[in-house]
Scaffold this active site. Structure first.
Site, PDB file in Angstrom:
ATOM      1  N   GLU A 114       0.832  -1.214   0.000  1.00 50.35           N
ATOM      2  CA  GLU A 114       0.000   0.000   0.000  1.00 50.35           C
ATOM      3  C   GLU A 114       0.871   1.270   0.000  1.00 50.35           C
ATOM      4  O   GLU A 114       0.537   2.257  -0.652  1.00 50.35           O
ATOM      5  CB  GLU A 114      -0.934  -0.018   1.215  1.00 50.35           C
ATOM      6  CG  GLU A 114      -1.983  -1.115   1.087  1.00 50.35           C
ATOM      7  CD  GLU A 114      -2.808  -1.277   2.348  1.00 50.35           C
ATOM      8  OE1 GLU A 114      -2.225  -1.687   3.375  1.00 50.35           O
ATOM      9  OE2 GLU A 114      -4.007  -1.002   2.319  1.00 50.35           O
ATOM     10  N   GLU A 134      -3.833  -9.567   3.689  1.00 57.98           N
ATOM     11  CA  GLU A 134      -4.692  -9.293   4.856  1.00 57.98           C
ATOM     12  C   GLU A 134      -5.801 -10.313   5.023  1.00 57.98           C
ATOM     13  O   GLU A 134      -6.181 -10.664   6.134  1.00 57.98           O
ATOM     14  CB  GLU A 134      -5.313  -7.882   4.741  1.00 57.98           C
ATOM     15  CG  GLU A 134      -4.332  -6.745   4.963  1.00 57.98           C
ATOM     16  CD  GLU A 134      -3.589  -6.327   3.700  1.00 57.98           C
ATOM     17  OE1 GLU A 134      -3.637  -7.037   2.683  1.00 57.98           O
ATOM     18  OE2 GLU A 134      -2.932  -5.264   3.755  1.00 57.98           O
TER      19      GLU A 134
HETATM   20  N1  COA Z   1       4.650  -8.120  11.216  1.00 60.05           N
HETATM   21  C1  COA Z   1       5.407  -8.482  12.272  1.00 60.05           C
HETATM   22  N2  COA Z   1       6.475  -9.319  12.149  1.00 60.05           N
HETATM   23  C2  COA Z   1       6.777  -9.760  10.924  1.00 60.05           C
HETATM   24  C3  COA Z   1       6.033  -9.413   9.779  1.00 60.05           C
HETATM   25  C4  COA Z   1       4.914  -8.537   9.962  1.00 60.05           C
HETATM   26  N3  COA Z   1       4.164  -8.125   8.946  1.00 60.05           N
HETATM   27  N4  COA Z   1       6.577 -10.022   8.713  1.00 60.05           N
HETATM   28  C5  COA Z   1       7.633 -10.715   9.171  1.00 60.05           C
HETATM   29  N5  COA Z   1       7.750 -10.576  10.501  1.00 60.05           N
HETATM   30  C6  COA Z   1       8.758 -11.150  11.415  1.00 60.05           C
HETATM   31  C7  COA Z   1       8.481 -12.631  11.694  1.00 60.05           C
HETATM   32  O1  COA Z   1       7.516 -12.765  12.717  1.00 60.05           O
HETATM   33  C8  COA Z   1       9.868 -13.085  12.121  1.00 60.05           C
HETATM   34  O2  COA Z   1      10.092 -12.653  13.433  1.00 60.05           O
HETATM   35  P1  COA Z   1      10.869 -13.621  14.508  1.00 60.05           P
HETATM   36  O3  COA Z   1      12.222 -13.850  13.896  1.00 60.05           O
HETATM   37  O4  COA Z   1      10.900 -12.805  15.744  1.00 60.05           O
HETATM   38  O5  COA Z   1      10.054 -14.866  14.586  1.00 60.05           O
HETATM   39  C9  COA Z   1      10.779 -12.274  11.202  1.00 60.05           C
HETATM   40  O6  COA Z   1      10.017 -11.157  10.784  1.00 60.05           O
HETATM   41  C10 COA Z   1      11.224 -13.027   9.975  1.00 60.05           C
HETATM   42  O7  COA Z   1      10.056 -13.542   9.343  1.00 60.05           O
HETATM   43  P2  COA Z   1       9.989 -14.998   8.696  1.00 60.05           P
HETATM   44  O8  COA Z   1       8.561 -15.330   8.464  1.00 60.05           O
HETATM   45  O9  COA Z   1      10.803 -15.954   9.512  1.00 60.05           O
HETATM   46  O10 COA Z   1      10.765 -14.697   7.327  1.00 60.05           O
HETATM   47  P3  COA Z   1      10.585 -15.369   5.909  1.00 60.05           P
HETATM   48  O11 COA Z   1      11.637 -14.741   5.049  1.00 60.05           O
HETATM   49  O12 COA Z   1      10.537 -16.855   6.005  1.00 60.05           O
HETATM   50  O13 COA Z   1       9.114 -14.893   5.392  1.00 60.05           O
HETATM   51  C11 COA Z   1       7.392 -13.281   4.943  1.00 60.05           C
HETATM   52  C12 COA Z   1       8.886 -13.552   5.110  1.00 60.05           C
HETATM   53  C13 COA Z   1       7.281 -11.789   4.706  1.00 60.05           C
HETATM   54  C14 COA Z   1       6.822 -14.066   3.743  1.00 60.05           C
HETATM   55  C15 COA Z   1       6.608 -13.719   6.213  1.00 60.05           C
HETATM   56  O14 COA Z   1       7.289 -13.199   7.354  1.00 60.05           O
HETATM   57  C16 COA Z   1       5.194 -13.200   6.254  1.00 60.05           C
HETATM   58  O15 COA Z   1       4.303 -13.811   5.665  1.00 60.05           O
HETATM   59  N6  COA Z   1       4.950 -12.079   6.948  1.00 60.05           N
HETATM   60  C17 COA Z   1       3.626 -11.526   7.132  1.00 60.05           C
HETATM   61  C18 COA Z   1       3.174 -10.773   5.912  1.00 60.05           C
HETATM   62  C19 COA Z   1       1.786 -10.209   6.082  1.00 60.05           C
HETATM   63  O16 COA Z   1       0.818 -10.906   6.330  1.00 60.05           O
HETATM   64  N7  COA Z   1       1.672  -8.875   5.951  1.00 60.05           N
HETATM   65  C20 COA Z   1       0.418  -8.177   6.032  1.00 60.05           C
HETATM   66  C21 COA Z   1       0.178  -7.652   7.384  1.00 60.05           C
HETATM   67  S1  COA Z   1      -1.407  -6.852   7.498  1.00 60.05           S
END
Ligand code: COA
Length: 260
Positions: A114, A134
């Site tokens: 966004e 989301e």
């Molecule tokens: N909010 C808070 N923490 C987040 C985050 C978010 N949107 N996206 C990633 N993180 C954190 C993870 O919780 C993790 O924290 P930790 O090490 O303390 O457990 C760290 O970042 C690394 O994330 P991880 O998932 O292990 O990395 P990855 O490279 O395997 O995957 C993503 C990356 C972005 C695909 C995955 O983290 C993800 O799906 N994030 C959420 C995305 C999302 O739904 N965004 C919309 C929010 S409304």
């Protein structure tokens, strides 16, 4: 280089690079980060040393992986409403009076997507992944995703991204118009800097008026927009930059624009 807790700012050659710096959290946007971004944008509005802004994320994994989901847990609807009103960063990017380019260097999800959509131009690394996940959290986008996404990619593509929550790769994002250019990851910042420096060499007055006019185009009728453009054209015509631009052309030299 200015160093906030969550955002770095570096200015050179008229270009300010804002880097969201929470790579261990995939640069997720928490309240503090949004406030820092807002404060930097506010500072840079009237700073003549900044002609173009680039927004990017630290590290090679993420641009911004969305809102910080940790902040959602246990938050009441009223808390959430207040948090959103307290940091209107998407509106601030949209209305920022200078060109602003998103350099998308990895995951660009949710609020990250966004924020990128609120920027004027989006350039992505070929490794980037973009989407609005989301729906997987049982919520909907709250940073303009349901409004800016269909305007960029059309209703069908927007519904597909919003209903499934599935991310798409950079090539698909380019195909549907979610990003404007894709480059090999190693070339992302050099390419964005070259584009930003080229734009920074133009008249800041004309750039600002172009931004006003183009932003208005999605909010008004064609007739109203065309009248608006004529008024802004008149304003551009009254600038010192216009005198310099025309004189430089006639004297066969490069113009030096001062933003007046
Ligand atoms: N909010 C808070 N923490 C987040 C985050 C978010 N949107 N996206 C990633 N993180 C954190 C993870 O919780 C993790 O924290 P930790 O090490 O303390 O457990 C760290 O970042 C690394 O994330 P991880 O998932 O292990 O990395 P990855 O490279 O395997 O995957 C993503 C990356 C972005 C695909 C995955 O983290 C993800 O799906 N994030 C959420 C995305 C999302 O739904 N965004 C919309 C929010 S409304």
């Amino acid at each position: 280089m200015a160093e906030g807790k969550n955002v770095l700012k570096e200015v050179s050659g008229g270009v300010a690079v804002l880097t969201v710096n929470r790579p261990e959290k995939r640069n997720a946007l928490n309240a503090e980060t949004r406030s820092e971004l807002l404060a930097y944008l506010d500072q840079m509005k009237g700073d003549p040393a900044v002609r173009v802004v680039v927004l990017t994320g630290a590290g090679d994994k993420a641009f911004i992986a969305g809102a910080d989901i940790g902040e959602f847990a246990g938050r009441t609807p009223v808390d959430q409403f207040r948090a959103m009103l307290a940091s209107p960063v998407y509106a601030a990017v949209d209305a920022f009076p200078k060109p602003i380019i998103a350099a998308i260097n990895g995951y660009c999800l949710g609020g990250g997507c966004e924020l990128a959509m609120a920027c004027d131009i989006r350039i992505a690394a070929d490794t980037a992944k973009l989407g609005q996940p989301e729906i997987n959290l049982g919520i909907i986008p709250g940073g303009g995703g349901t409004q800016r996404l269909p305007r960029l990619v059309g209703l069908g593509n927007a519904f597909k991204l919003l209903y499934t929550g599935d991310p798409i790769d950079a090539a698909e994002a380019l195909r549907i118009g979610l990003v404007d250019e894709v480059v090999p990851a190693a070339e992302l910042m050099p390419r964005v800097r070259a584009l930003a420096e080229k734009i920074a060499s133009k008249s800041p007055v004309a750039l600002e008026l172009i931004k006003w006019a183009v932003r208005a185009s999605v909010r008004t009728s064609l007739d109203e927009g065309l009248r608006h453009e004529t008024t802004l054209f008149g304003l551009a015509f009254s600038s010192e930059d216009k005198e310099e631009g025309v004189r430089a052309f006639l004297e066969k030299r490069a113009p030096v624009f001062k933003g007046r």
